[in-house]
Design a protein around this motif. Structure first.
Motif, PDB file in Angstrom:
ATOM      1  N   ASP A  40       0.860  -1.195   0.000  1.00 62.11           N
ATOM      2  CA  ASP A  40       0.000   0.000   0.000  1.00 62.11           C
ATOM      3  C   ASP A  40       0.885   1.231   0.000  1.00 62.11           C
ATOM      4  O   ASP A  40       1.883   1.282   0.719  1.00 62.11           O
ATOM      5  CB  ASP A  40      -0.946   0.006   1.214  1.00 62.11           C
ATOM      6  CG  ASP A  40      -2.135   0.931   0.992  1.00 62.11           C
ATOM      7  OD1 ASP A  40      -1.922   2.122   0.669  1.00 62.11           O
ATOM      8  OD2 ASP A  40      -3.283   0.465   1.114  1.00 62.11           O
ATOM      9  N   ARG A  48      -5.905   4.414   2.854  1.00 61.77           N
ATOM     10  CA  ARG A  48      -5.900   5.883   2.913  1.00 61.77           C
ATOM     11  C   ARG A  48      -7.145   6.443   3.601  1.00 61.77           C
ATOM     12  O   ARG A  48      -7.063   7.355   4.412  1.00 61.77           O
ATOM     13  CB  ARG A  48      -5.796   6.426   1.475  1.00 61.77           C
ATOM     14  CG  ARG A  48      -5.722   7.934   1.395  1.00 61.77           C
ATOM     15  CD  ARG A  48      -5.324   8.377   0.005  1.00 61.77           C
ATOM     16  NE  ARG A  48      -6.397   8.312  -0.966  1.00 61.77           N
ATOM     17  CZ  ARG A  48      -7.254   9.304  -1.222  1.00 61.77           C
ATOM     18  NH1 ARG A  48      -7.167  10.430  -0.547  1.00 61.77           N
ATOM     19  NH2 ARG A  48      -8.184   9.177  -2.148  1.00 61.77           N
ATOM     20  N   ASN A  61     -19.815   6.058   8.920  1.00 55.16           N
ATOM     21  CA  ASN A  61     -21.257   6.232   8.736  1.00 55.16           C
ATOM     22  C   ASN A  61     -22.028   4.925   8.946  1.00 55.16           C
ATOM     23  O   ASN A  61     -23.121   4.759   8.418  1.00 55.16           O
ATOM     24  CB  ASN A  61     -21.504   6.783   7.323  1.00 55.16           C
ATOM     25  CG  ASN A  61     -22.755   7.621   7.281  1.00 55.16           C
ATOM     26  OD1 ASN A  61     -23.150   8.192   8.289  1.00 55.16           O
ATOM     27  ND2 ASN A  61     -23.393   7.674   6.132  1.00 55.16           N
ATOM     28  N   HIS A 173     -10.386   4.007  -3.765  1.00 60.98           N
ATOM     29  CA  HIS A 173     -10.607   5.384  -4.228  1.00 60.98           C
ATOM     30  C   HIS A 173      -9.330   5.934  -4.821  1.00 60.98           C
ATOM     31  O   HIS A 173      -8.269   5.832  -4.222  1.00 60.98           O
ATOM     32  CB  HIS A 173     -10.993   6.273  -3.050  1.00 60.98           C
ATOM     33  CG  HIS A 173     -12.321   5.924  -2.476  1.00 60.98           C
ATOM     34  ND1 HIS A 173     -13.491   6.423  -2.980  1.00 60.98           N
ATOM     35  CD2 HIS A 173     -12.667   5.109  -1.463  1.00 60.98           C
ATOM     36  CE1 HIS A 173     -14.500   5.938  -2.280  1.00 60.98           C
ATOM     37  NE2 HIS A 173     -14.026   5.133  -1.362  1.00 60.98           N
TER      38      HIS A 173
END
Ligand SMILES: Cc1cc2nc3c(=O)[nH]c(=O)nc-3n(C[C@H](O)[C@H](O)[C@H](O)COP(=O)(O)OP(=O)(O)OC[C@H]3O[C@@H](n4cnc5c(N)ncnc54)[C@H](O)[C@@H]3O)c2cc1C
Length: 632
Positions: A40, A48, A61, A173
């Motif tokens: 990574d 990240r 969330n 992402h």
């Protein structure tokens, strides 16, 4: 002797490592993976997005008791981990003093989930090391070169990881491409009008230090990114929320900027209903079921269904079921609600509206009809004489939504109905992915219409975030712009924002923050690795979506997530899962498994690893058997 490499140690990469540990525990004598590279470029072991170094005000969330990284085992699978703890169980047992305050089921800071991921990572690596050697590398893989039957991985620091038989791309992402047309256009507009520009990113990685106290900032987008940016610019700068009865008030630190924010709807993403569903809860579906979908397929004689005419009516009927049952109970009649539930589930033709007789017998007209479009555009057709009038209407709307959310995701009619979408997400996924619905319908009806609606209505923050927003509005720190917000600049002078539906309000702004994180198509990815693999033809953008213009994900096979190369062949030993495969997969932005459930997050890793190990010719590996999600 074989070597595997997993690139990316966000939740997806970690889920692959866990399944490798389970898979290798069954390894037959003589067949061996002798090394696993784990790589990574960011935070190894958490990735990240969940880097434990981030600001505490940025929250996860998902409820901590529902979050787990351990896969739900199926019969015959070995129990390789001594403790398979959910996030909440880990918090309850950890002896780290600073974590003890998170003992109740809650929405914990992202950095805390990052710590859990790191703990999980160490458990998995320890287990893997009993079967194979593990090499952990913190570096960016920039290219992969074929070397006869294996791969060499080249990294940014100049290292070469040689002789890799299987590579898993769990890249997650990406950052937005600095030189994409959209970014360039806005950046140029802002530069020409002396306005600072901050590009879309995870809020944790945005440089918000350049925003000075008291200056005017505009955040484009009213989704979760807006809540994150606002949290960093307020709580993150020392502001404090205090309870006063059922309300919150905000005590500023004086370091806050003045925040303006807007979107097309002018509605901050509504709150999610208070959770009332126990762990392992499974929605009993009456309409949106595998059987009904297959029946529709048989009757229509088409394999590819239309989303709007074939699938959506089933979902709407399912939502209406939850909505009217909760509404009838709330109106005082549990037995009436039960009678309705029984009649509706057995007699409703989901391709028609509820029968007039049923409507009148239960007086369903007294409840507002359930329309996703109306809920998502509450200010549609309205004009406001000034900003004050808009904010009054908006505050009423937010207070109403908070009230609905507090009723809960079973008892509250609105949130119970919307929660159905979350509950049926796995079946929805399998119903629309990989060409299961007609391609035009997938693009225009599902991606362009339905997906934005449910992203707004079902992915919201916890209720307290909405209360915090109200407190910030009352404290004069945040102003929400009216619908269809516009950003205009006077070159050489300044930028201002306005809404065509709110008269006489156009504040000037000094900083523009792009608050909506796009899912870039493969071709728009900034990462060097992806562009090099595309150029070499080892991967390709899914051709159908590329042509249609919504941005294809990395093309993969539907049954094992093996990458498809430019020639259209399966690329031996190369796999991809998660966000880079969005279109042809759907809703890949998931960051954990669900406790006590076989979730698609877990299944993705399981299917991939099963095939990866098979391909490495580890004989006697147990066959993967498809397990229906939702128990249907
Ligand atoms: C701000 C934000 C908040 C979110 N909150 C939630 C939430 O509360 N709950 C939820 O379920 N989902 C949430 N999500 C959705 C999110 O998609 C997932 O939580 C999750 O991070 C996805 O996991 P991943 O492993 O696919 O990707 P990532 O977490 O992005 O991990 C990918 C990793 O790959 C590494 N990498 C990429 N390319 C290379 C390379 N070439 N070489 C080396 N390393 C590389 C990156 O450094 C990164 O660490 C959130 C997303 C964002 C952006």
């Amino acid at each position: 002797m074989k070597t595997v490499a997993v690139i990316g140690t966000g939740p997806r990469g970690l889920s692959v490592l866990e399944r490798l540990a389970i898979g290798l525990a069954k390894k037959p004598a003589g067949s061996e993976v002798d090394n696993i590279f784990i790589i990574d470029s960011s935070c190894v072991g958490a990735g990240r997005i969940w880097n434990p170094a981030q600001d505490e005000c940025l929250l996860m969330n998902t409820l901590s008791s529902h979050v787990t990284m351990f896969s739900e085992l199926q019969p015959g699978e070995p129990e390789v981990f001594a403790r398979r703890l959910t996030l909440q169980e880990w918090l309850n047992t950890t002896d780290i003093e600073s974590l003890k305050k998170y003992c109740a089921d809650s929405f914990v800071p992202r950095k805390i989930y990052g710590l859990y991921l790191k703990w999980f990572f160490s458990e998995v690596v320890e287990k893997l090391q009993t079967y194979t050697s593990v090499t952990v590398v913190q570096d960016e893989v920039t290219d992969i070169a074929e070397d006869r039957a294996s791969y060499n991985l080249l990294t940014k620091t100049g290292a070469t990881l040689k002789g890799v038989d299987s590579v898993v791309l769990a890249l997650g992402h990406d950052r937005c491409k600095q030189d994409s047309t959209a970014v360039e256009t806005t950046r140029t507009q802002m530069t020409c009008s002396n306005t600072k520009y901050i590009m879309a990113d995870s809020a944790a990685d945005m440089d918000l230090d350049c925003v000075r106290p008291g200056e005017s900032v505009f955040v484009r987008g009213l989704g979760l990114g807006f809540y994150d940016v606002t949290a960093r610019l307020t709580q993150g700068r020392g502001g404090i929320f205090e309870s006063q009865g059922n309300e919150l008030i905000y005590r500023p630190s004086g370091e806050e900027p003045k925040i303006y924010a807007g979107s097309r709807s002018g509605l901050p993403i509504p709150a999610r209903g208070r959770n009332q569903k126990p762990l392992g809860y499974t929605q009993t579906c009456h309409f949106f079921t595998v059987t009904r979908i297959n029946e529709r397929r048989m009757h229509s004689g088409r394999f590819s269904l239309s989303f709007t005419s074939d699938l959506y009516p089933l979902i709407q009927a399912e939502m209406e079921h939850a909505y009217y049952v909760a509404a009838l109970i709330e109106a005082g009649g549990r037995s009436v609600a039960e009678a309705f539930a029984s009649e509706h589930s057995s007699e409703r033709d989901p391709y028609r509206s509820i029968r007039a007789q049923t409507m009148s017998r239960y007086q369903l007209d007294r409840f507002p009809p359930l329309s996703l479009s109306d809920l998502a555009r509450p200010f549609s057709g309205m004009k406001f004489g000034n900003q004050h009038a808009f904010m009054e209407t908006l505050i009423q709307r937010i207070e109403w939504d908070t009230c609905e959310a507090e009723k809960g995701n079973i008892d509250g009619p609105l949130k119970a109905a919307l929660d159905v979408i979350r509950d049926v997400r796995d079946l929805l996924r399998t119903s629309v992915e990989f060409g299961h619905i007609d391609h035009d319908s997938f693009v225009s009806e599902f991606k362009h219409h339905f997906e934005p609606l449910i992203a707004l209505l079902t992915a919201g923050p916890p209720i307290f975030r909405q209360k915090e927003l109200l407190a910030l509005i009352r404290a004069g720190v945040v102003q929400i712009m009216g619908p269809e917000v516009k950003v205009d600049s006077i070159p050489g002078k300044y930028t201002y924002v306005s809404s065509p539906f709110v008269l006489g309000y156009c504040p000037r702004i000094e900083t523009y923050i792009e608050g909506m994180l796009p899912t870039p198509s493969v071709a728009q990815r900034q990462a060097l690795l992806v562009s090099n693999l595309l150029e070499k033809g080892l991967i390709r953008e899914h051709p159908k979506f590329k042509l249609i213009g919504i941005g294809g994900g990395i093309d993969i096979t539907s049954n094992n997530y093996q990458v498809v190369n430019r020639a259209g062949d399966n690329q031996k030993g190369m796999f991809c899962l998660g966000i880079p495969t969005e279109n042809p997969k759907w809703f890949t932005q998931v960051g954990s498994g669900t406790a006590r459930k076989i979730s698609s997050f877990t299944m993705d890793a399981k299917v991939l690893v099963t095939h990866l190990l098979k391909e490495l010719e580890l004989k006697n590996y147990p066959e993967y058997k498809a397990v229906s999600l939702n128990g249907q």
